[in-house]
Design an enzyme around this catalytic site. Structure first.
Site, PDB file in Angstrom:
ATOM      1  N   ILE A  91      21.651 -40.200 -20.414  1.00 23.29           N
ATOM      2  CA  ILE A  91      20.981 -39.026 -19.856  1.00 23.29           C
ATOM      3  C   ILE A  91      20.058 -39.452 -18.798  1.00 23.29           C
ATOM      4  O   ILE A  91      19.368 -40.286 -19.124  1.00 23.29           O
ATOM      5  CB  ILE A  91      20.034 -37.933 -20.876  1.00 23.29           C
ATOM      6  CG1 ILE A  91      21.210 -37.892 -22.070  1.00 23.29           C
ATOM      7  CG2 ILE A  91      19.873 -36.978 -20.380  1.00 23.29           C
ATOM      8  CD1 ILE A  91      20.434 -37.557 -23.478  1.00 23.29           C
ATOM      9  N   CYS A  92      20.452 -38.792 -17.418  1.00 16.51           N
ATOM     10  CA  CYS A  92      19.101 -39.140 -16.542  1.00 16.51           C
ATOM     11  C   CYS A  92      18.156 -38.114 -16.341  1.00 16.51           C
ATOM     12  O   CYS A  92      18.476 -36.952 -15.956  1.00 16.51           O
ATOM     13  CB  CYS A  92      19.747 -39.299 -15.274  1.00 16.51           C
ATOM     14  SG  CYS A  92      19.046 -39.375 -13.664  1.00 16.51           S
TER      15      CYS A  92
END
Lengths: 154, 282
Positions: A91-92
């Site tokens: 997840i960014c």
């Protein structure tokens, strides 16, 4: 040891307080890894009727240090489509970066809520640019990946 | 040729690193014989002796080190640990708090562990007091039980006397039984009342939110306030600031010098811990 104390208190609080809708504890047995399930509660067609699983990894320096948070696959648990979520579950999200994004006042529950709202607000049924390449080159700990937050619209 | 004091100290350090505390202790002692004006020799020996659980000797070494260098943080820290081990929590708290103040001014990385030692001393001080209180209550209970029983004995005696005067009335044994029964009931009520008080004391074990640090979720020892009005425990916030010079809530720039002691909250925390030492482990 203080990270175990803090996680224990987080657990106690989650058991005591009113549960946040769409967030469920799956495995919170030890103080190195927890699994949490999240659901998007509105009618967003991308996620409707689906549940996703997050894996939290804690170091002994938690909560001074950010936990490592990823989506993981399991039975009935896919990686959600999102322009900031790679198909390997990475997840960014600024909040999870070990730079100035993370803050020790965050908790497992608050991180789940942030990710939940990140999904709720999304309208693009797509992966980040360069997903295939990224997933091939991955293997490093997501904590050490330098993301460029280049798209403020999602 | 005889070795210099510093060389002996180095040899002691090597032993200590290898876990040979008694070897280390001997070298430090030789160093002290060569030069008894170096506080570090005494604090090093104190630490070796702490590991060997020679607590009385630790205290002597620390006092000597403090005499040689009055703001010796390590000496106060080891002193506190030895005093706690010898079951002198009030003295231990005083020493550990002094070590804590010195650690803050000297910007020592051991702030967090010394803060934990302070809380530990507070807990032990409370436990000691609780034990005394329980003992007192227990003794009071025994005393009161004794009074009730003697009271019953006296009543029975009088009854028997009266019985002899009336030439052996038929109801005597029945009345005696009644007296004994009443006494038993009284003891039972007494036990009930004491038991309830203890239960109430244990049931209300909750630390108010305003004394809880938002980072560790534990009770604060030394609350400091940031620009936005939120308070944190100093040791944990310093830990955070070493990693990121930002306010944990607003992410605005924040540095050590912006922190203001929150004396009122500290007083509240001190008072709470005095009455509720269990809160340290909550």
């Amino acid at each position: 040891m203080s990270h175990a104390r803090r996680l224990q208190r987080e657990l106690q609080k989650m058991h005591q307080d009113v549960p946040v809708p769409g967030i469920t504890m799956v495995n919170t047995e030890n103080f190195t890894q927890w699994q949490m399930d999240i659901e998007v509660l509105d009618q967003n067609p991308i996620y409707h009727g689906k549940t996703f699983r997050l894996n939290f990894k804690f170091t002994e320096n938690y909560p001074i240090e950010a936990p490592e948070v990823m989506f993981v696959r399991a039975i009935d648990r896919e990686i959600p489509m999102h322009p900031h979520i790679y198909s390997n579950g990475v997840i960014c999200l600024d909040l999870l970066s070990s730079g100035n994004g993370w803050s020790p006042v965050q908790s497992v529950e608050s991180v789940c809520m942030s990710i939940q709202s990140m999904l709720t607000g999304n309208t693009k049924n797509e992966r980040p640019r360069g997903d295939e390449q990224f997933v091939l080159g991955a293997g490093r700990s997501p904590r050490h990946i330098r993301f460029v937050y280049d798209d403020p619209t999602v | 040729m005889a070795m210099k004091a510093d060389e002996l100290k180095q040899k002691g350090n090597v032993c200590f690193q290898a876990g040979d505390f008694s070897g280390a202790e001997k070298f430090y002692t030789q160093a002290i014989i060569r030069d008894s004006t170096n506080a570090a020799f005494f604090t090093n020996r104190a630490l070796a002796r702490l590991k060997m659980e020679m607590f009385e000797d630790v205290i002597n070494d620390c006092l000597k080190a403090i005499e040689l260098s009055p703001s010796n943080m390590k000496a106060y820290s080891y002193l506190g640990q030895a005093q706690l081990a010898l079951n002198h929590p009030s003295e231990a708290l005083h020493s550990s708090m002094t070590a804590y103040e010195l650690a803050i001014t000297q910007r020592s990385p051991s702030v967090a562990s010394i803060a934990a030692a302070c809380l530990d001393a507070k807990k032990k001080r409370w436990e000691q007091r609780e034990e005394k209180r329980r003992e007192r209550e227990c003794q009071l209970m025994l005393k009161m039980t004794d009074i009730i029983e003697r009271d019953a004995d006296r009543a029975v005696d009088e009854l028997l006397k009266k019985g002899r005067m009336n030439n052996g009335n038929i109801n005597i044994s029945e009345q005696e039984e009644e007296i004994r029964h009443e006494a038993k009931e009284r003891v039972r009520t007494l036990e009930d009342v004491f038991g309830k008080a203890e239960a109430v004391r244990c049931a209300r074990r909750e630390v108010p939110d305003y004394l809880i640090d938002n980072i560790t979720f534990s009770i604060m020892l030394d609350p400091v306030i940031t620009k936005n009005g939120h308070s944190y425990d100093r040791a944990t916030l310093l830990d955070h600031l070493r990693r990121s010079q930002t306010d944990p809530l607003t992410r605005e720039p924040l540095s050590e010098k912006d922190l203001i002691p929150n004396y009122a909250l500290k007083a509240a925390s001190d008072l709470f811990l005095k009455e509720n030492g269990w809160a340290v482990d909550w």
